[in-house]
Design a protein around this motif. Sequence first.
Motif, short mmCIF file in Angstrom:
data_model
loop_
_atom_site.label_atom_id
_atom_site.label_comp_id
_atom_site.label_asym_id
_atom_site.label_seq_id
_atom_site.Cartn_x
_atom_site.Cartn_y
_atom_site.Cartn_z
N LEU A 11 26.37 -18.84 -7.02
CA LEU A 11 25.74 -20.08 -7.52
C LEU A 11 24.62 -20.53 -6.60
O LEU A 11 23.55 -20.93 -7.06
N ARG A 12 24.88 -20.47 -5.30
CA ARG A 12 23.87 -20.89 -4.32
C ARG A 12 22.62 -20.03 -4.44
O ARG A 12 21.49 -20.55 -4.50
N SER A 14 21.64 -18.34 -7.00
CA SER A 14 20.98 -18.52 -8.29
C SER A 14 19.98 -19.67 -8.25
O SER A 14 19.03 -19.69 -9.02
N LYS A 15 20.20 -20.62 -7.34
CA LYS A 15 19.27 -21.74 -7.18
C LYS A 15 18.32 -21.52 -6.01
O LYS A 15 17.58 -22.42 -5.61
N LYS A 16 18.40 -20.31 -5.44
CA LYS A 16 17.54 -19.93 -4.31
C LYS A 16 17.68 -20.89 -3.13
O LYS A 16 16.69 -21.31 -2.51
N LEU A 17 18.92 -21.24 -2.83
CA LEU A 17 19.23 -22.13 -1.72
C LEU A 17 19.77 -21.33 -0.54
O LEU A 17 20.48 -20.34 -0.73
N LEU A 22 22.25 -25.94 0.92
CA LEU A 22 23.41 -26.38 0.17
C LEU A 22 24.27 -27.33 1.01
O LEU A 22 24.78 -28.33 0.50
N TYR A 54 27.10 -30.36 -9.37
CA TYR A 54 25.79 -29.92 -8.89
C TYR A 54 25.31 -28.68 -9.64
O TYR A 54 24.15 -28.59 -10.04
N PHE A 55 26.21 -27.71 -9.81
CA PHE A 55 25.82 -26.46 -10.46
C PHE A 55 26.00 -26.51 -11.98
O PHE A 55 25.73 -25.53 -12.67
N ASN A 56 26.46 -27.63 -12.48
CA ASN A 56 26.63 -27.85 -13.92
C ASN A 56 27.54 -26.80 -14.57
O ASN A 56 27.21 -26.22 -15.61
#
Length: 93
Positions: A11-12, A14-17, A22, A54-56
């Motif tokens: 998940l992290r 996927s949001k390029k964090l 995070l 946060y990640f919906n």
Amino acid sequence: MLEIGKKIKELRLSKKLTQKDLAKILNVTPQAISKWERNESNPDIQMLVTLSKYFNISVDDILGNKNENFFGSFISKIKGNKKMEKVTKKKTK
């Protein structure tokens, strides 16, 4: 065993964090994120809710729970019962 860490990392990324990004968003340390991702520790219940918001996604998704929804479960049971009826009929012949 649950692989929560793998899901959190996925998940992290996927949001390029980064882990640091995070951690700042969740108000935890980057070390906490690292431990979660390596499955050395797990986020507490409240943090799972925060992550899901946060990640919906649902907490079940983070936990890797693959239970079907009611409709899907209902259909599976109907199909299962029909298969059982066929097996029973074959055995009684």
